[in-house]
Design an enzyme around this catalytic site. Structure first.
Site, PDB file in Angstrom:
ATOM      1  NE  ARG A 124     -71.121  79.251 -37.831  1.00 60.51           N
ATOM      2  CZ  ARG A 124     -70.025  79.437 -37.107  1.00 60.51           C
ATOM      3  NH1 ARG A 124     -69.545  80.633 -36.902  1.00 60.51           N
ATOM      4  NH2 ARG A 124     -69.401  78.404 -36.582  1.00 60.51           N
ATOM      5  CB  SER A 147     -67.279  84.398 -34.728  1.00 61.07           C
ATOM      6  OG  SER A 147     -66.789  83.113 -34.915  1.00 61.07           O
ATOM      7  CE  LYS A 378     -68.449  67.042 -33.399  1.00 60.53           C
ATOM      8  NZ  LYS A 378     -69.406  67.899 -34.134  1.00 60.53           N
ATOM      9  N   GLY A 383     -65.861  76.552 -29.764  1.00 65.70           N
ATOM     10  CA  GLY A 383     -64.740  77.409 -30.155  1.00 65.70           C
ATOM     11  C   GLY A 383     -63.614  76.689 -30.868  1.00 65.70           C
ATOM     12  NE  ARG A 464     -66.490  78.182 -39.954  1.00 66.83           N
ATOM     13  CZ  ARG A 464     -66.650  77.516 -38.828  1.00 66.83           C
ATOM     14  NH1 ARG A 464     -65.831  77.690 -37.826  1.00 66.83           N
ATOM     15  NH2 ARG A 464     -67.648  76.665 -38.692  1.00 66.83           N
TER      16      ARG A 464
HETATM   17  P1  ADP Z   1     -66.929  73.497 -32.034  1.00 67.75           P
HETATM   18  O1  ADP Z   1     -68.178  73.800 -31.269  1.00 67.75           O
HETATM   19  O2  ADP Z   1     -65.722  73.497 -31.183  1.00 67.75           O
HETATM   20  O3  ADP Z   1     -66.800  74.361 -33.260  1.00 67.75           O
HETATM   21  P2  ADP Z   1     -67.575  71.354 -33.895  1.00 67.75           P
HETATM   22  O4  ADP Z   1     -68.591  70.347 -33.613  1.00 67.75           O
HETATM   23  O5  ADP Z   1     -67.941  72.399 -34.875  1.00 67.75           O
HETATM   24  O6  ADP Z   1     -67.092  71.997 -32.515  1.00 67.75           O
HETATM   25  O7  ADP Z   1     -66.257  70.640 -34.396  1.00 67.75           O
HETATM   26  C1  ADP Z   1     -65.131  71.380 -34.779  1.00 67.75           C
HETATM   27  C2  ADP Z   1     -64.677  71.012 -36.193  1.00 67.75           C
HETATM   28  O8  ADP Z   1     -64.463  69.605 -36.277  1.00 67.75           O
HETATM   29  C3  ADP Z   1     -65.697  71.311 -37.274  1.00 67.75           C
HETATM   30  O9  ADP Z   1     -65.596  72.654 -37.704  1.00 67.75           O
HETATM   31  C4  ADP Z   1     -65.298  70.327 -38.355  1.00 67.75           C
HETATM   32  O10 ADP Z   1     -64.184  70.808 -39.087  1.00 67.75           O
HETATM   33  C5  ADP Z   1     -64.849  69.119 -37.552  1.00 67.75           C
HETATM   34  N1  ADP Z   1     -65.980  68.176 -37.377  1.00 67.75           N
HETATM   35  C6  ADP Z   1     -66.868  68.165 -36.362  1.00 67.75           C
HETATM   36  N2  ADP Z   1     -67.781  67.187 -36.511  1.00 67.75           N
HETATM   37  C7  ADP Z   1     -67.466  66.557 -37.654  1.00 67.75           C
HETATM   38  C8  ADP Z   1     -68.023  65.436 -38.359  1.00 67.75           C
HETATM   39  N3  ADP Z   1     -69.087  64.768 -37.899  1.00 67.75           N
HETATM   40  N4  ADP Z   1     -67.425  65.065 -39.507  1.00 67.75           N
HETATM   41  C9  ADP Z   1     -66.333  65.712 -39.983  1.00 67.75           C
HETATM   42  N5  ADP Z   1     -65.760  66.764 -39.362  1.00 67.75           N
HETATM   43  C10 ADP Z   1     -66.310  67.186 -38.209  1.00 67.75           C
HETATM   44 MG    MG Z   2     -69.689  75.201 -31.771  1.00 67.17          MG
HETATM   45 MG    MG Z   3     -68.019  74.398 -34.891  1.00 67.62          MG
END
Ligand code: ADP
Ligand code: MG
Ligand code: MG
Length: 488
Positions: A124, A147, A378, A383, A464
């Site tokens: 995804r 998911s 990050k 998750g 979402r």
């Molecule tokens: P995970 O693998 O834990 O889902 P993500 O990279 O998707 O990690 O980050 C989790 C959440 O953080 C995302 O669903 C989003 O809401 C927020 N997020 C992540 N990166 C960004 C970004 N560059 N700008 C704004 N929000 C972000």
């Molecule tokens: Mg992820």
């Molecule tokens: Mg994510």
């Protein structure tokens, strides 16, 4: 193109809408288990927006168009074994707790012998529509346990039902639709992810079972899974459309329930049934491996003949570190040789920095302290709930040894538009404004050794949303909800 406002309903109309959302959702399995301690195995309506959220049609079409390129890119990364394993090896020394453990599993499996070269990936790719550039920007690319593909189809159907039955219109009992039919698009992700799993089953059956359709999918799940109905939706599609049985087993119990036949090509059996595809809806976070034996599950299954969805290398290719490296043109062009394709996907990239001692890394170490408000930090985790945002970044970095900084990436924040949609959760309406994240599902079956891609598909979408004041939008974690778009 002009955007329609959200419907403006009076209190009575709103109450009726909530009643209908709830009844339709519960009737159609748009449900999940609530968090402990209330759980008691009584499912509730999944948190959902009561209206569809606007998204530009051209950006949606673009996200679908580039999914095949992203799939191919990540397949190619895995088949460049030396490049990928070098990166993961280095990353393992700064992220010992998870990347390091998965890497160790891979080395042990390799030592035992990896007999299946073909692997399956259900992916995804997540985006936010950025208000500054008016484009979708990629949040991340997921290669393990993606998911909401099961529930997403049901959200679209719910919004469509409400629209068709006049519940979005404010003109009393005259049934009139508020959105045009082609403005609400229903995700086929439940069906298409099942078809993706079936590509692996069929490959296995053809190759090892003379084409007989008698192997099963082993879905490896987390204990106390709250999102079981999302998984079930895919399982039921696999049964209905492809006549394939799925068995569910919790990660810590796997080794007591399976047998690997060392005398017969390392075939994997679950209660006597031959397993063609091992489908992980688990194993993406360190806390799941709370007993040492759990790691043995990964090692043992990796050496079996079953097709893994995903293999360890495919899971590791989805590391945030890899996403950061791909933003460098010279690296990206190792894996994709077509300029048009390169341009299409780089359009969706944000600036992402390493935190190592390279020039970019040193710049990022400065930016993280001087302009933290522009960034999210990050770790190599999945998750949700793991990132560090804005002005929390400097203190966080100061709190960990510098030797661990390399395990993080620093990413520019995307600026999604805030919409006045309303979230229905636990029977309550939340109307503080929402921001949305679009996910596009994909499936690919490929040979990790030769790089041959046997199958590559787009598999529907997910939207979402979360209240605009929260940093993260985990639906299960309780910050977010499922949504679907109205295309304009
Ligand atoms: P995970 O693998 O834990 O889902 P993500 O990279 O998707 O990690 O980050 C989790 C959440 O953080 C995302 O669903 C989003 O809401 C927020 N997020 C992540 N990166 C960004 C970004 N560059 N700008 C704004 N929000 C972000
Ligand atoms: Mg992820
Ligand atoms: Mg994510």
């Amino acid at each position: 193109m002009s955007v329609k406002e959200f419907p403006s309903l009076n209190e009575q109309q709103l109450q009726r809408l909530v009643y209908e959302v709830t009844q339709f959702g519960l009737s159609n399995g748009l449900i999940m288990y609530p968090p402990a301690p209330y759980s008691n195995y009584q499912p509730v309506l999944a948190p959902i927006t009561i209206y569809p959220t606007p998204l530009p049609r051209d950006q949606f079409l673009k996200s679908l168009d580039i999914q095949l390129i992203y799939n191919k890119l990540y397949a190619n990364i895995v088949s460049e074994n030396e490049w990928l394993t070098n990166i993961i090896k280095t990353l393992s020394s700064s992220d010992k707790d998870f990347t390091g453990k998965l890497w160790d599993c891979y080395l042990k499996a390799l030592n035992n012998g990896i007999v299946q070269d073909v692997s399956l990936s259900l992916t995804r790719s997540d985006y936010m529509y950025d208000e500054l550039s008016n484009q979708i920007k990629q949040v991340e690319f997921n290669t393990v346990s993606v998911s909401f593909g099961g529930l997403s189809s049901k959200v679209g159907k719910t919004h469509q039902y409400l629209n068709q039955n006049g519940l979005y219109s404010n003109n009393g009992d005259n049934i009139s639709t508020y959105y045009k039919e082609n403005e609400i698009v229903i995700s086929e992700s439940d069906e298409k992810l099942a078809t993706g799993l079936y590509t692996g089953v069929k490959y296995y059956n053809d190759k090892y079972l003379n084409g007989e359709n008698k192997s099963i999918v082993l879905m490896i799940i987390q204990p106390n899974e709250r999102n079981a109905f999302d998984q079930r939706a895919i399982e039921y599609q696999l049964s209905k459309n492809h006549n394939v049985i799925t068995k569910r087993v919790e990660l810590p119990n796997v080794l007591s329930m399976v047998k690997i036949d060392k005398n017969n090509s390392n075939k994997l059996y679950y209660q006597g049934l031959e397993v063609s595809v091992v489908y992980y809806r688990s194993a993406y976070g360190p806390s799941e491996f709370n007993q040492p034996e759990t790691w043995d599950v990964r090692i043992n299954l990796e050496s079996s003949l079953s097709i893994k969805c995903p293999s360890l290398l495919t899971q590791l290719s989805g590391s945030k570190k890899i996403q950061q490296l791909l933003t460098k043109k010279d690296i990206l062009s190792k894996f994709i040789d077509n300029d048009l394709e390169i341009n299409k996907i780089t359009d969706t990239f944000c600036k992402i920095y390493p935190l190592d001692e390279s020039n970019d890394g040193l710049l990022a170490r400065k930016l993280a302290f001087e302009k933290p408000d522009n960034f999210v930090l990050k770790p190599q985790r999945e998750g949700g709930g793991n990132n560090i945002y804005k002005d929390d970044i400097p203190n966080f970095l100061n709190s960990i040894p510098k030797s661990e900084w390399e395990a993080y990436i620093l990413m520019e924040l995307i600026h999604p538009k805030i919409h006045n949609n309303i979230i229905l959760r636990n029977g309550e309406l939340l109307n503080d404004g929402i921001v949305s994240e679009l996910g596009i599902f994909g499936t690919y079956l490929f040979n990790e050794k030769t790089g041959e891609i046997l199958n590559n598909n787009v598999a529907g979408h997910l939207l979402r949303s979360k209240t605009s004041s929260s940093n993260e939008g985990g639906v299960a974690a309780g910050f977010g909800c499922v949504d679907n778009m109205y295309l304009y």
